[in-house]
Design a protein around this motif. Structure first.
Motif, short mmCIF file in Angstrom:
data_model
loop_
_atom_site.label_atom_id
_atom_site.label_comp_id
_atom_site.label_asym_id
_atom_site.label_seq_id
_atom_site.Cartn_x
_atom_site.Cartn_y
_atom_site.Cartn_z
N PHE A 37 -35.32 -11.51 -44.40
CA PHE A 37 -35.60 -10.84 -43.13
C PHE A 37 -34.67 -9.65 -42.92
CE2 PHE A 37 -34.24 -10.78 -38.59
CZ PHE A 37 -35.36 -10.17 -38.07
N HIS B 251 -37.71 -14.85 -41.87
CA HIS B 251 -38.00 -14.18 -40.59
C HIS B 251 -37.88 -15.19 -39.45
CE1 HIS B 251 -40.14 -11.90 -37.54
NE2 HIS B 251 -40.27 -10.87 -38.37
N GLY C 280 -41.28 -7.32 -40.67
CA GLY C 280 -42.46 -8.15 -40.87
C GLY C 280 -43.75 -7.36 -40.91
#
Lengths: 568, 514
Positions: free
Chosen positions: A227, A165, A77
């Motif tokens: 993710f 995510h 991220g």
């Protein structure tokens, strides 16, 4: 007089006389009821000289291991990309650093033109025709996009890929509970590719088993790359979402309820009726908005979301020249199809002319916003991330048309190299088979926490413990390794050597009765680990004495298990 | 002060001083094919063609049409653009409710230290003890300042702090099995309040202000029923008035079983003077970018931490920062079953925490109180100066009496007497080198001007500002057209906002749209 205020004794005398009060106390006594006056000093330490404050906060900084202190493969991220000096220099300029939101366009043309250029860059990158001037950051940008779907389509289901995510999924759930939508999580494909399961995705949108629901699907949300670093088949996901929506039971799709979320009660003000000007209602039966959370640094290589059929592309802007800053501030970008322009959250700069016919820029379409539309606003957002968006713009301009492709290719090549080099180690395998572009998930046949500590002791942060982030049992043994241009082949080789050495020792099984957050026991044959450095004990009121709080950087090797190990 | 000449054609006051066409080129209109600022590090691993690694239909066909410019061109372009901005470091910026106070440069130096700026948010907590300790200490300081024991730093800005508050309120009532969906909001409230209420799935009921600018207690009593979840209040409010009935308001709201929410946008007036917790509030959000002096960056970043009472604490966002018995700090997500969850990624805008904590350390207990005192003295002095000059007949105070940190004037008599509107006064102030106050807010004041000088301005600046207003009014009495066509010395003149909204152009056209 503090060093940031300027009222001298003589000033105060003159000012109080002009006001017509005898003292500062009178000024407050006449306005603030005695019952709510604080009749003691705040329980905070006295102020400090600038150099003392510097020493204190530098001391705190030194107890953090930054990406200058270790070779870091952490991503998930936020990424340790190189930030060109140009960005520091421009963002430190008073003229960009210290103005407010450009409410007076005649003296804000610099900031407004920056927004306009930023919107252009985001639009080019995402392949979508309109973009706003920034939202807070990645996960809440997804929640803002979902709220857009809620306002356009009425209440319904938000179909969300498990490849998002975990912070995005959690953020989405928090927001969706507020505006009255259910979040349906679509698992990854059982084929091991790591991609969103297409059949399940279809079923979730259509409201079929095992996702049976009478609620209309109002948004379908995935991440590109996921993710886990896997490149999704974005065109297939977009097409499937629209097709499945067409198959959904009639009446379940697109209620076109653009009225406020709750029906008005009797105490509602006159004149608050449904707004005929509400520009954002979707037609009945409209398919769900397809929302993609995109890593912008991959968009020199990957097909832009707009060309895949995505309606709204959002994402975390930090990879574009942003500092890590322990997680913020960064910026969220938000781009969409043209017809969604008036449904967008946040500030938007637009081009116009001045009284002399010269080109200029203003904040536009403000009737969407909270200060005008109030409870019918497209969002409550006002202060966003203008300075971070400026950094993002300058970064994209610095990379330029070809640089973003070259950088993307470099990341891709190093990521492929890392996959080969790391997966050649006995006990290391790719967690998923799907293609990766700048980050990859590994499965270690060992205790990830112990492997990580071994690597950290050697000055290499091997990446994020996947199970600790997602809480998913299938992620046990997962390590998420991020590649940036700052991670050279030599760094990757070093990580490979450390993993090769660490794995055998970390393979010993843990004792069964393991306290969740307690210290990890040492495996047989594992060398004793260094004691946790003792931290200076903070004073109970939360502020230290001047000069306190120094201490050595927490060294590698720890006896304490890192929190959080598990998700709720 | 000498009034700038008006109107004039010469644009020499434009610091960028460019030819008109050159001045407004965007970066996309500069450069040439082949120019570059970026040199990619050499390939140190085997080359990989994207199509070898990724299916072709997932690849980008053409590079994005980003500019092709050299580094010197980038620097010149953006430095020139910067000079077309007015900024706080250059002049007085009295935007009401925005708290445009000086931004100490120490904070920028500290936030840029690698241990802060280059710390990854997923760094193991034991290797980020300095950051976690800083956050914990900031939480404790904010708890003391607000008088509420529990703090979450997570919200990204005041509006997200408000959303947190609304969601916490819902969670609290739901947990007690109560279905309450009304949020009471005064008619003086910031627009974020009702927008937030809608995002939280609640609905707004507006409260009237009384003749003193506080909440009308009769209206409150009539509306405070069993459906009310919460009252959102800014105190002092956007009129700069501290509600004298705040304890009675708290009693009514609590008796109705509802929560009291404090919008902390105006906390700068009361640090060390009065605490929301002691007034009876359950939840407060702080605008770190206002009270705790973050540079506003032309529209962010900010941060909107919240502090809450004991009864709200179980619902706070995760992760939470805990200080263990051994003095170490950890981030914990598990074990908070009643938490509303997470509002954003990672832990919040840490860079703003560094600056806010540095500010609190610099000022200390008495310094924070000095700040609020000076803010209120400055606002009242400016109020007195504007009245002293005999301006009150044109720009009267919206409500009589003293004020807290900001003051609201009405330009309605000015419009009647002199033929210039509040907008014209604001635009003419630009020619005098001042940023205008907030205008046309709060909504209940006709032709409103909302002025917040902040504590960091000198008496001389306040005098000069009052003199400028006096001069503009004098000038308008002679020739209102000067103000009506102002500004005259800025890089551009008044912009056609209707045109911008009617035919929106929100990006540079680069040939065919993507």
């Amino acid at each position: 007089v503090t060093r940031y205020t300027a009222i001298t004794h003589a000033d105060l005398k003159a000012m109080l006389a002009a006001i017509g009060v005898a003292s500062v106390e009178e000024l407050f006594a006449r306005q603030v009821p005695e019952a709510v006056r604080l009749r003691r000093d705040l329980d905070l330490p006295p102020g400090m000289a600038e150099q003392q404050v510097y020493a204190l906060l530098r001391g705190l900084a030194q107890r953090n291991a930054s990406t200058e202190d270790e070779v870091s493969f952490l991503g998930a991220g936020m990424y340790d990309h190189y930030v060109p000096a140009l960005i520091d220099m421009l963002c430190e300029r008073s003229e960009f650093l210290t103005p407010y939101t450009p409410y007076q366009p005649e003296v804000s043309q610099g900031g407004l033109q920056v927004m306009f250029e930023y919107q252009t860059a985001v639009s080019e990158l995402t392949g979508l025709p309109v973009a706003n001037a920034s939202v807070y950051e990645g996960p809440s940008a997804v929640a803002q996009a979902a709220y857009m779907a809620r306002l356009r389509h009425g209440p319904g289901r938000l179909v969300a890929s498990a490849g998002l995510h975990p912070h995005t999924l959690q953020t989405l759930r928090t927001h969706a509970r507020g505006f009255g939508c259910e979040v349906v999580e679509v698992p990854l494909d059982p084929d091991g590719s790591g991609r969103t399961g297409l059949a399940a995705w279809r079923a979730a949108v259509a409201g079929e088993a095992p996702f049976a629901s009478g609620e209309a699907p109002i948004a379908a949300i995935f991440a590109q790359p996921s993710f886990y670093g896997v490149v999704e088949d974005a065109p297939a996901l977009c097409a499937a979402a629209k097709e499945a929506a067409a198959q959904a039971p009639r009446g379940a799709v697109g209620r076109a309820d653009a009225a406020p979320l709750r029906e008005a009660g009797p105490s509602r003000r006159a004149g608050d009726g449904p707004d005929a000007c509400q520009p954002s209602a979707a037609a009945p039966g409209a398919p769900p908005l397809v929302i993609a959370q995109v890593d912008p640094i991959t968009l020199g290589i990957l097909r832009p979301p707009g060309a895949c059929g995505v309606d709204v592309a959002v994402g975390e802007g930090q990879p574009l020249g942003g500092r890590l800053d322990f997680g913020g501030p960064s910026f969220g970008f938000f781009a969409a199809r043209s017809e969604l322009l008036r449904a967008m959250p946040g500030r938007i700069a637009g081009e116009t002319r001045d009284a002399d016919g010269r080109r200029g820029f203003v904040l536009t379409l403000q009737t969407r916003e909270q200060h005008i539309r109030r409870e019918r606003a497209t969002s409550n957002i006002c202060t966003a991330q203008a300075l971070n968006a400026l950094a993002g713009l300058v970064y994209l301009v610095w990379l330029g048309r070809h640089g973003i492709v070259e950088l993307g290719r470099l990341l891709l090549a190093r990521t492929q190299y890392a996959r080969q080099a790391l997966c050649a180690i006995p006990g290391v395998a790719p967690l998923h088979a799907g293609p990766v572009v700048r980050e990859l998930a590994l499965r270690l046949d060992a205790d990830v926490g112990r492997v990580r500590r071994r690597c950290l002791a050697e000055g290499v942060n091997p990446g994020a413990d996947l199970e600790a982030l997602t809480g998913r049992p299938e992620d046990r043994g997962g390590l998420l390794v991020a590649i940036t241009e700052r991670r050279s082949r030599a760094d990757i080789d070093r990580l490979a050597a450390l993993l090769r050495a660490a794995l055998p020792a970390a393979r010993a099984p843990r004792p069964a009765a393991q306290p969740a957050d307690g210290p990890l026991p040492r495996a047989a044959g594992e060398e004793p680990e260094e004691e946790q450095p003792r931290l200076s004990d903070p004073q109970p009121h939360g502020l230290p004495r001047a000069g306190a709080g120094g201490g050595a950087l927490a060294r590698a090797g720890h006896t304490h298990a890192s929190a959080p190990r598990r998700r709720p | 002060m000498t009034a700038p000449a008006a109107p004039r054609d010469d644009r020499s006051a434009d610091p960028a001083a460019l030819r008109p066409d050159e001045a407004v080129l965007t970066i996309f209109e500069r450069g040439a094919p082949g120019r570059r600022a970026f040199a990619c590090p050499g390939l140190d691993v085997p080359a990989v063609e994207p199509a070898e690694a990724i299916p072709a239909h997932l690849l980008r066909a053409e590079p994005p049409r980003l500019p092709e410019v050299s580094e010197p061109e980038i620097v010149r372009h953006y430095v020139r653009l910067s000079k077309r901005n007015f900024d706080l470091d250059s002049g007085f910026y009295p935007l009401g409710s925005c708290t445009m106070k000086h931004n100490p440069r120490l904070h920028e130096r500290l936030a840029a230290l690698p241990g802060h700026a280059r710390l990854h948010p997923l760094q193991d907590p034991e290797r980020a003890q300095g950051a976690l300790e800083l956050m914990w200490r900031l939480e404790r300081a904010l708890a003391e300042i607000s008088g509420l024991p529990h703090v979450s730093l997570q919200p990204s800005a005041g509006s997200q702090g408000e959303l947190a508050g609304a969601l916490l309120t819902r969670a609290y009532h739901a947990d007690r099995g109560e279905d309450r969906d009304v949020v009471l909001i005064p008619d003086t409230a910031h627009g974020t309040n009702p927008a937030t209420v809608a995002m939280a799935g609640l609905r707004t009921v507006t409260l009237r202000s009384d003749e003193h600018g506080g909440i009308d207690l009769e209206d409150l009593r009539a509306k405070a029923d069993e459906r009310v979840a919460c009252l959102m209040l800014t105190n002092p409010n956007t009129l700069g008035i501290f509600d004298p009935n705040v304890t009675e308001i708290a009693r009514i709201v609590h008796d109705a079983g509802a929560i009291l929410y404090y919008d902390g946008a105006n906390l700068n007036a009361v640090m060390g003077i009065s605490r929301p917790g002691d007034m009876g509030f359950d939840i407060v959000h702080f605008n770190l970018h206002k009270t705790f002096t973050q540079p506003h960056g032309g529209g962010g970043p900010g941060a909107g931490p919240i502090a809450v009472s004991e009864r709200i604490e179980p619902y706070l966002m995760v992760p939470r920062i805990l200080r263990r018995d051994d003095g170490c700090f950890e981030l914990r997500e598990s074990g908070f079953e009643r938490s509303i969850g997470r509002l954003r990624g990672f832990h919040g805008n840490y860079g703003t925490f560094v600056r806010a904590y540095a500010y609190i350390c610099s000022l200390g207990a008495s310094g924070l109180r000095d700040v609020s005192e000076a803010a209120v003295v400055n606002a009242n002095y400016l109020l007195a100066r504007l009245a002293q000059r005999g301006l009150a007949e044109h720009l009267p105070r919206a409500y009589p009496g003293l004020c807290m940190h900001e003051l609201v004037l009405s330009g309605a008599p000015m419009k009647r007497n002199l033929g210039i509107r509040t907008l014209d006064l604001a635009k003419r102030l630009l020619d005098f080198g001042f940023h205008p106050p907030t205008i046309y807010f709060p909504l209940l004041v006709d032709e409103a001007l909302m002025i917040e000088p902040t504590e960091t301005e000198t008496k001389e600046t306040l005098d000069a500002f009052a003199d400028a207003i006096a001069e503009i009014l004098d000038e308008a009495a002679r020739d209102p057209e000067i103000a009506r066509s102002a500004p005259h010395t800025t890089p551009v003149r008044r912009l056609d906002e209707a045109r911008a909204a009617k035919q929106p152009v929100v990006r540079e056209a680069l040939g065919a749209a993507p």
